[in-house]
Design a protein around this motif. Sequence first.
Motif, PDB file in Angstrom:
ATOM      1  N   UNK A  52      -8.685  35.754   2.402  1.00  0.00           N
ATOM      2  CA  UNK A  52      -7.447  35.789   3.355  1.00  0.00           C
ATOM      3  C   UNK A  52      -7.479  34.129   3.966  1.00  0.00           C
ATOM      4  N   UNK A  53      -6.474  33.895   4.019  1.00  0.00           N
ATOM      5  CA  UNK A  53      -6.142  32.592   4.521  1.00  0.00           C
ATOM      6  C   UNK A  53      -5.181  32.553   5.874  1.00  0.00           C
ATOM      7  N   UNK A  54      -5.942  32.210   6.974  1.00  0.00           N
ATOM      8  CA  UNK A  54      -5.331  32.405   8.330  1.00  0.00           C
ATOM      9  C   UNK A  54      -4.595  31.121   8.746  1.00  0.00           C
ATOM     10  N   UNK A  55      -4.242  30.906   9.948  1.00  0.00           N
ATOM     11  CA  UNK A  55      -3.888  29.896  10.656  1.00  0.00           C
ATOM     12  C   UNK A  55      -4.585  28.431  10.333  1.00  0.00           C
ATOM     13  N   UNK A  56      -3.993  27.665  10.226  1.00  0.00           N
ATOM     14  CA  UNK A  56      -4.616  26.378  10.238  1.00  0.00           C
ATOM     15  C   UNK A  56      -5.454  26.077   8.672  1.00  0.00           C
ATOM     16  N   UNK A  57      -5.122  27.114   7.648  1.00  0.00           N
ATOM     17  CA  UNK A  57      -5.913  27.025   6.649  1.00  0.00           C
ATOM     18  C   UNK A  57      -7.164  27.491   6.475  1.00  0.00           C
ATOM     19  N   UNK A  59     -10.181  29.902   6.094  1.00  0.00           N
ATOM     20  CA  UNK A  59     -10.396  31.092   5.013  1.00  0.00           C
ATOM     21  C   UNK A  59     -11.535  32.066   5.629  1.00  0.00           C
ATOM     22  N   UNK A  60     -11.429  33.090   4.946  1.00  0.00           N
ATOM     23  CA  UNK A  60     -12.540  33.986   5.539  1.00  0.00           C
ATOM     24  C   UNK A  60     -13.736  33.611   5.091  1.00  0.00           C
ATOM     25  N   UNK A  61     -14.943  34.164   5.636  1.00  0.00           N
ATOM     26  CA  UNK A  61     -16.318  33.689   5.231  1.00  0.00           C
ATOM     27  C   UNK A  61     -16.628  33.709   3.916  1.00  0.00           C
ATOM     28  N   UNK A  63     -14.568  33.611   1.129  1.00  0.00           N
ATOM     29  CA  UNK A  63     -13.935  32.299   0.394  1.00  0.00           C
ATOM     30  C   UNK A  63     -14.686  31.032   0.365  1.00  0.00           C
ATOM     31  N   UNK A  64     -15.070  30.835   1.572  1.00  0.00           N
ATOM     32  CA  UNK A  64     -16.131  29.490   2.117  1.00  0.00           C
ATOM     33  C   UNK A  64     -17.474  29.642   1.266  1.00  0.00           C
ATOM     34  N   UNK A  65     -17.939  30.800   1.722  1.00  0.00           N
ATOM     35  CA  UNK A  65     -19.467  31.139   1.058  1.00  0.00           C
ATOM     36  C   UNK A  65     -19.189  30.727  -0.635  1.00  0.00           C
ATOM     37  N   UNK A  66     -17.942  31.339  -1.187  1.00  0.00           N
ATOM     38  CA  UNK A  66     -17.768  31.356  -2.719  1.00  0.00           C
ATOM     39  C   UNK A  66     -17.924  29.590  -3.014  1.00  0.00           C
ATOM     40  N   UNK A  67     -16.900  28.981  -2.141  1.00  0.00           N
ATOM     41  CA  UNK A  67     -16.746  27.556  -2.531  1.00  0.00           C
ATOM     42  C   UNK A  67     -18.149  26.863  -2.797  1.00  0.00           C
ATOM     43  N   UNK A  68     -19.022  27.093  -1.735  1.00  0.00           N
ATOM     44  CA  UNK A  68     -20.347  26.607  -1.842  1.00  0.00           C
ATOM     45  C   UNK A  68     -21.273  27.044  -3.062  1.00  0.00           C
ATOM     46  N   UNK A  69     -21.266  28.282  -3.268  1.00  0.00           N
ATOM     47  CA  UNK A  69     -21.994  28.971  -4.107  1.00  0.00           C
ATOM     48  C   UNK A  69     -21.564  28.525  -5.500  1.00  0.00           C
ATOM     49  N   UNK A  70     -20.067  28.420  -5.866  1.00  0.00           N
ATOM     50  CA  UNK A  70     -19.710  28.117  -7.037  1.00  0.00           C
ATOM     51  C   UNK A  70     -19.964  26.398  -7.296  1.00  0.00           C
ATOM     52  N   UNK A 155     -12.899  24.160   2.035  1.00  0.00           N
ATOM     53  CA  UNK A 155     -11.754  24.489   2.891  1.00  0.00           C
ATOM     54  C   UNK A 155     -11.820  24.049   4.212  1.00  0.00           C
ATOM     55  N   UNK A 156     -10.717  23.779   4.960  1.00  0.00           N
ATOM     56  CA  UNK A 156     -10.455  23.189   6.080  1.00  0.00           C
ATOM     57  C   UNK A 156     -11.343  23.747   7.248  1.00  0.00           C
TER      58      UNK A 156
END
Length: 175
Positions: A52-57, A59-61, A63-70, A155-156
């Motif tokens: 889920x991407x909300x206001x000001x880009x 992201x949900x937790x 997606x952010x965690x996945x960015x770091x783990x990936x 993510x922003x």
Amino acid sequence: MRTLLLTLLALGMASVSAAAAPNTAANPVGDPKVASSDDGKYFDANGNPTYKIGAGDAVDWYTFSGYRRFNGSCEVCHGFDGSGSSFAPDLTQSLKTIGYTDFQNIVVNGKQDVNTAQSLVMPAFGDNKNVMCYLDDIYVYLRARADGAQGNGRPASHEDKPQTAIQNENSCMGP
Ligand code: HEC
């Protein structure tokens, strides 16, 4: 009696092939639109995890965690942010056609394409807690990348870490 058995057998086979259908369907990925949520985790209409991407880009937790783990476990081969390398595929393309179930199978069990021309080996991560405890996180991050909803880089901003994520992480990673 014999006819009944045969009918039951035929019915049984029909339901087996029906159950296998989602994987072979034209689009196993499905619509990423959020249909429900549970303490900061989002799901599509098929019940698969989504981003889920909300206001000001923001992201949900997950997606952010996945960015770091990936970028801790997979980028050595698949490139930063999943964009691929000379020896592993561009996952921002792959995840357009690989659905949630197939993604899980590939990461847990690995995948190989070895022949005389090439040797592509994706290792199995089924024993690796740093990946298994965050499998959905990595999936939703790559799903967002494949949809073009999340660009390169960090993510922003992101939603706070949900209590459920804290509890699941503690029980999955162990003491
Ligand atoms: C040691 C290198 C390496 C690492 C580390 C690695 N992969 Fe792979 N991965 C590959 C290779 C090579 C393939 C292609 C295998 C094939 O063609 O059968 C692949 C294939 C895949 C595919 C299927 C892509 C497609 O188009 O068929 C997915 C999904 C995937 N990897 C996810 C991941 C994730 C998630 C991680 C981190 C947890 C990861 N990989 C870590 C090398 C790696």
